[in-house]
Design a protein around this motif. Structure first.
Motif, mmCIF file in Angstrom:
data_model
loop_
_atom_site.group_PDB
_atom_site.id
_atom_site.type_symbol
_atom_site.label_atom_id
_atom_site.label_comp_id
_atom_site.label_asym_id
_atom_site.label_seq_id
_atom_site.Cartn_x
_atom_site.Cartn_y
_atom_site.Cartn_z
ATOM 1 N N VAL A 153 0.842 -1.201 0.000
ATOM 2 C CA VAL A 153 0.000 0.000 0.000
ATOM 3 C C VAL A 153 0.878 1.252 0.000
ATOM 4 O O VAL A 153 0.628 2.209 -0.736
ATOM 5 N N PHE A 156 2.359 1.756 -3.365
ATOM 6 C CA PHE A 156 1.333 2.208 -4.312
ATOM 7 C C PHE A 156 1.209 3.732 -4.274
ATOM 8 O O PHE A 156 1.256 4.399 -5.305
ATOM 9 N N TYR A 157 1.061 4.292 -3.081
ATOM 10 C CA TYR A 157 0.874 5.742 -2.966
ATOM 11 C C TYR A 157 2.179 6.502 -3.164
ATOM 12 O O TYR A 157 2.192 7.613 -3.702
ATOM 13 N N TYR A 181 -1.116 6.537 -14.315
ATOM 14 C CA TYR A 181 -1.864 5.681 -13.412
ATOM 15 C C TYR A 181 -3.366 5.838 -13.628
ATOM 16 O O TYR A 181 -3.891 6.947 -13.632
ATOM 17 N N SER A 185 -6.506 5.382 -6.085
ATOM 18 C CA SER A 185 -6.868 4.725 -4.834
ATOM 19 C C SER A 185 -6.512 3.244 -4.917
ATOM 20 O O SER A 185 -6.829 2.571 -5.901
ATOM 21 N N MET A 186 -5.891 2.735 -3.870
ATOM 22 C CA MET A 186 -5.536 1.317 -3.823
ATOM 23 C C MET A 186 -6.783 0.446 -3.834
ATOM 24 O O MET A 186 -6.805 -0.617 -4.466
ATOM 25 N N GLU A 187 -7.818 0.874 -3.173
ATOM 26 C CA GLU A 187 -9.055 0.093 -3.133
ATOM 27 C C GLU A 187 -9.674 -0.021 -4.522
ATOM 28 O O GLU A 187 -10.120 -1.095 -4.932
ATOM 29 N N CYS A 189 -8.080 0.199 -7.316
ATOM 30 C CA CYS A 189 -7.156 -0.615 -8.099
ATOM 31 C C CYS A 189 -7.389 -2.103 -7.840
ATOM 32 O O CYS A 189 -7.411 -2.919 -8.769
ATOM 33 N N LEU A 190 -7.594 -2.470 -6.583
ATOM 34 C CA LEU A 190 -7.855 -3.862 -6.230
ATOM 35 C C LEU A 190 -9.210 -4.339 -6.752
ATOM 36 O O LEU A 190 -9.329 -5.447 -7.275
ATOM 37 N N CYS A 197 -2.054 -4.118 -9.028
ATOM 38 C CA CYS A 197 -2.499 -4.478 -7.692
ATOM 39 C C CYS A 197 -2.867 -5.951 -7.564
ATOM 40 O O CYS A 197 -3.375 -6.382 -6.523
ATOM 41 N N ARG A 285 -1.652 9.190 2.225
ATOM 42 C CA ARG A 285 -2.211 7.845 2.037
ATOM 43 C C ARG A 285 -3.284 7.564 3.088
ATOM 44 O O ARG A 285 -3.209 8.043 4.222
ATOM 45 N N LEU A 289 -6.401 -0.114 4.709
ATOM 46 C CA LEU A 289 -7.143 -0.733 3.619
ATOM 47 C C LEU A 289 -8.360 -1.455 4.194
ATOM 48 O O LEU A 289 -8.323 -1.954 5.318
#
Length: 329
Positions: A153, A156-157, A181, A185-187, A189-190, A197, A285, A289
């Motif tokens: 995470v 990622f940021y 990109y 947001s990582m969420e 992306c997942l 991710c 960040r 998560l």
């Protein structure tokens, strides 16, 4: 007269034998029979620290501490270049050895600490064939880890805040830094199963195990049992200390105890001057998560977590041993 001379000769031989045995016992050298193993024993020892930096594990904080500690503890700290190239072939590993030896030869006997983003390289094995009998090299390996999800995470940021298009990952790495990109947001992306991710068993990634497994191709393969065992073996055989960011107090205590030449006074320095990591910190960040996404990632990173748990347990045991020693004194 002849008899007296005979006994005097015998007495002289006995005295020389006793003196020779004493000299061998005290000094570790065989005078009569001249053991070549003892005579080849190096007279000088040069000590180095090699810090294998794993990105986003608090490594910049450790580098800052080393830069301050070099003046306190009387060693030299050198930041090796080409940190974007991390998996080395045999020729490049020997070039790394030569770079380190070049710095050592100019260090005027001072211990030297090196740091670099690079996969584990057994410098002791590379040195074994070139050491001169008058000089030995004592190598201390050091590194640190972080909870695998927290590290991913953070990476990622950080990659969005500080793009690094020049990073040279091994050709077979499955995910490469994009030029732009799609998700911030990582969420997101997942949820979109974006390759950046997604972590798929059998594919190759620049995660934490390769930094301890080494330069073999299987080392970057996710959930490869051979890579896991090789990384664990290298930690046990070669690393005096592998720290854990979530166990920072223990990391500093064990480093100061086991590699005092370089880390003496590190606890006092940290708590007085650098109470928490600040450099390269991602202030923007999200705090955490979502739990369901964490569960998916944890399942995909099974062996990364097995390795993290192994290293954390080893560190806590070392920390406990030091505590017991202090209690007994």
């Amino acid at each position: 007269m002849a008899t007296n001379n005979k006994w005097m000769l015998i007495l002289a031989i006995l005295v020389c034998s006793v003196l020779g045995w004493y000299y061998y016992t005290v000094n570790g050298n065989c005078v009569f029979g001249l053991s070549h193993h003892q005579l080849d024993k190096p007279e000088k020892v040069k000590e180095i620290l090699f810090f294998f930096r794993v990105p986003k594990t608090g490594s910049e904080m450790t580098v800052l501490l080393l830069q301050w500690l070099q003046g306190i503890n009387g060693f030299r700290h050198v930041r090796l270049q080409n940190t974007v190239h991390r998996r080395l072939d045999t020729f490049e590993q020997r070039n790394l050895r030569e770079e380190v030896l070049g710095v050592l030869s100019a260090s005027e006997g001072l211990p030297v600490a090196f740091d670099r983003h690079v996969y584990f390289t057994d410098l002791e094995r590379l040195y074994s064939g070139i050491q001169r009998t008058s000089e030995a090299i004592k190598v201390n390996y050091f590194s640190s880890l972080r909870d695998p999800i927290d590290r991913i995470v953070s990476q990622f940021y950080y990659s969005r805040a500080t793009p690094r298009p020049d990073i040279e990952l091994p050709p077979h790495i499955s995910t490469r830094p994009p030029t732009s990109y799609r998700f911030q947001s990582m969420e997101e992306c997942l949820e979109a199963a974006e390759p950046e991710c997604s972590f798929v068993t059998g594919q190759h990634y620049d995660l934490q195990i390769p930094y301890f497994c080494g330069h073999d191709e299987h080392c970057t393969q996710l959930n490869n049992p051979r890579a896991l065992e090789q990384a664990k073996s290298n930690v046990e055989l070669h690393f005096r200390v592998v720290g854990v960011l979530e166990q920072l107090n223990c990391t500093l205590r064990v480093a100061e105890h086991k590699i005092g030449t370089f880390f003496s006074s590190v606890q006092q320095l940290y708590f007085k001057e650098l109470l928490e990591p600040k450099k390269n910190k991602n202030y923007g960040r999200p705090r955490q998560l979502r739990e369901d996404l964490q569960m998916v990632l944890r399942k995909n990173l099974t062996m990364e977590y097995m390795f993290y748990t192994f290293v954390k347990q080893r560190l806590l045991e070392q920390c406990g041993e030091i505590q017991n020693e202090n209690t007994d004194q």
